[in-house]
Design a protein around this motif. Structure first.
Motif, mmCIF file in Angstrom:
data_model
loop_
_atom_site.group_PDB
_atom_site.id
_atom_site.type_symbol
_atom_site.label_atom_id
_atom_site.label_comp_id
_atom_site.label_asym_id
_atom_site.label_seq_id
_atom_site.Cartn_x
_atom_site.Cartn_y
_atom_site.Cartn_z
ATOM 1 N N GLU A 228 31.525 123.345 -50.574
ATOM 2 C CA GLU A 228 32.028 124.688 -50.875
ATOM 3 C C GLU A 228 30.977 125.549 -51.559
ATOM 4 O OE1 GLU A 228 35.521 124.021 -53.147
ATOM 5 O OE2 GLU A 228 36.665 123.200 -51.450
ATOM 6 N N GLN A 229 30.060 124.925 -52.304
ATOM 7 C CA GLN A 229 29.016 125.709 -52.971
ATOM 8 C C GLN A 229 27.794 125.901 -52.081
ATOM 9 O OE1 GLN A 229 28.238 123.191 -56.423
ATOM 10 N NE2 GLN A 229 26.297 122.467 -55.545
ATOM 11 N N GLY A 230 27.901 125.448 -50.838
ATOM 12 C CA GLY A 230 26.813 125.651 -49.889
ATOM 13 C C GLY A 230 25.850 124.500 -49.796
ATOM 14 N N GLY A 231 26.220 123.342 -50.370
ATOM 15 C CA GLY A 231 25.346 122.178 -50.365
ATOM 16 C C GLY A 231 24.639 122.011 -51.702
ATOM 17 N N LEU A 232 23.841 120.972 -51.790
ATOM 18 C CA LEU A 232 23.087 120.683 -53.005
ATOM 19 C C LEU A 232 21.671 121.216 -52.861
ATOM 20 C CD1 LEU A 232 22.652 119.277 -55.732
ATOM 21 C CD2 LEU A 232 22.220 117.149 -54.488
ATOM 22 N N ASP A 233 21.339 122.210 -53.659
ATOM 23 C CA ASP A 233 20.003 122.810 -53.624
ATOM 24 C C ASP A 233 19.004 121.819 -54.225
ATOM 25 O OD1 ASP A 233 17.721 124.333 -53.692
ATOM 26 O OD2 ASP A 233 18.644 126.033 -54.731
ATOM 27 N N LEU A 234 18.065 121.366 -53.422
ATOM 28 C CA LEU A 234 17.078 120.391 -53.876
ATOM 29 C C LEU A 234 15.895 121.040 -54.584
ATOM 30 C CD1 LEU A 234 17.103 118.003 -50.779
ATOM 31 C CD2 LEU A 234 18.267 117.691 -52.965
ATOM 32 N N GLY A 235 15.884 122.371 -54.592
ATOM 33 C CA GLY A 235 14.886 123.075 -55.387
ATOM 34 C C GLY A 235 13.546 123.289 -54.732
ATOM 35 N N ASP A 236 13.402 122.919 -53.476
ATOM 36 C CA ASP A 236 12.110 123.097 -52.798
ATOM 37 C C ASP A 236 12.293 123.730 -51.423
ATOM 38 O OD1 ASP A 236 13.398 121.047 -51.558
ATOM 39 O OD2 ASP A 236 11.784 119.570 -51.787
ATOM 40 N N GLY A 237 13.303 124.572 -51.320
ATOM 41 C CA GLY A 237 13.561 125.231 -50.050
ATOM 42 C C GLY A 237 14.448 124.437 -49.131
#
Length: 386
Positions: free
Chosen positions: A32-41
């Motif tokens: 729901e939050q658009g996935g887990l942002d891994l911080g490197d694009g």
């Protein structure tokens, strides 16, 4: 942003904990939050495959949440090379066999606890996972609760000075199931099905004590089955063969000397505290009481000087003399927070130490606690290694 999909076989999500905390509040919340942002694009996108024994329940869950993949054939799901992670939230008795299948299939593991019914079985799983070269994690959710995160902040900041003792109270009244529906499944109260509060809760207390205060080195316990008869989901009476209360004293090897912890766990207690679980920590410089969300502290400079006098009424409220520890951060759901760490461990190889060996320590403490109760004596807790 590029998307990295991780396909996760989720076994046992038709149960209360597997559904509410792991599927809805963790994996689906990440989506729901658009996935887990891994911080490197790159964004990690979890793709759950619901697995279980009841076809109609799986289909209903999938339809409710717009999911397309579910199966009653665990072997087929594990054989699918697209599946990277296997998650297990089944009843304890079914867990070891399924975990072994997943290890043999080369899948990374994330599992509820206890991981096995005895220490030997839990260590076997840890060794098999190590030899297979897979990544593995065990749910240790209470470490990520806001109250315990605040408590850890106090520990790390040296607030307590030398820690002397820990006292914990956990539990609530679980209705018998005759005149009001029970809040927990009936298998929890049958030893033959892996039930019992010591098996359920001592693994939690092991990692809480280990992570916050030091290694648990001894256990003295007394377990009880306070309510010998309960009623199951069909309204039929059955004999409760597992313990519904466990009273434990744990020795801890603290960084500044020995610490004594006393923790009561009960499904036959009515709550007269602020939260369903609370821990009081007392040290030379201060004390704190932490629950699921809140944490209150009292420094030695602000500690009153009570005087025992049973002839006079108390003129003040003791609880008002404590200070709330501020949030100072936004706290996410604890299950979701640990899922995020494990998934980053899988795809980015970031550090992660809540593994199957940590899970084995919890099984060991429960096993020794039950042995202590049966024999009426204190047991040392040997350090485990692979």
């Amino acid at each position: 942003m590029t998307r990295r999909t991780v396909r996760i076989a989720m076994n046992g999500v038709t149960g209360r904990m597997g559904y509410r905390q792991h599927l809805v509040r963790s994996i689906l919340a990440l989506r729901e939050q658009g996935g887990l942002d891994l911080g490197d694009g790159e964004v990690l996108w979890p793709e759950p495959v619901l697995v279980g024994r009841r076809e109609h329940a799986l289909r209903a869950l999938a339809e409710r949440h717009g999911l397309t993949e579910w199966s009653t054939d665990l072997d087929a799901v594990l054989a699918d090379e697209r599946t990277e992670v296997y998650f297990d939230a089944q009843v304890t008795a079914a867990r070891p066999e399924a975990l072994k299948k997943a290890i043999a299939a080369g899948k990374h593991l994330y599992t509820e606890k206890p991981t096995a019914s005895d220490t030997a079985g839990a260590l076997e799983l840890a060794r098999l996972a190590r030899d297979a070269g897979i990544k593995h994690g065990v749910v240790q959710d209470k470490l990520f609760l806001p109250g315990l995160l605040k408590l850890k902040r106090l520990v790390d900041g040296g607030f307590f000075g030398r820690i002397l003792s820990v006292r914990g109270e956990f539990g609530y009244w679980v209705f018998e199931g005759d005149w009001q529906e029970a809040q927990r499944p009936s298998w929890n109260y049958r030893a033959e099905d892996g039930g019992g509060i010591a098996v359920d809760m001592f693994p939690h207390w092991e990692y809480v004590l280990h992570e916050l205060f030091g290694r648990v080195t001894s256990v003295t316990a007394q377990v009880a089955t306070h309510l010998p008869e309960r009623w199951d989901e069909q309204g039929k009476p059955y004999a409760a063969t597992a313990d519904d209360a466990a009273y434990g004293i744990f020795g801890i090897d603290g960084p500044d000397g020995p610490i004594t912890a006393q923790i009561n766990s009960s499904w036959a207690v009515r709550v007269h505290r602020d939260e369903l679980v609370e821990f009081q920590v007392d040290g030379t410089h201060g004390s704190a009481v932490a629950g699921l969300r809140g944490c209150r502290a009292q420094h030695r400079s602000a500690t009153p000087k009570p005087v025992w006098n049973p002839d006079l009424p108390v003129s003040h409220a003791f609880r008002d003399q404590w200070q709330e520890v501020p949030d100072n951060a936004e706290f996410d759901n604890g299950f979701k927070a640990q899922w995020e760490l494990f998934l980053r461990h899988v795809v980015r190889d970031e550090p992660y130490h809540w593994d199957l060996l940590a899970g084995a320590r919890g099984v060991q403490l429960a096993e020794l606690g039950l042995k202590s109760s049966a024999e009426g004596r204190r047991h040392e807790v040997p350090e485990l290694s692979l």
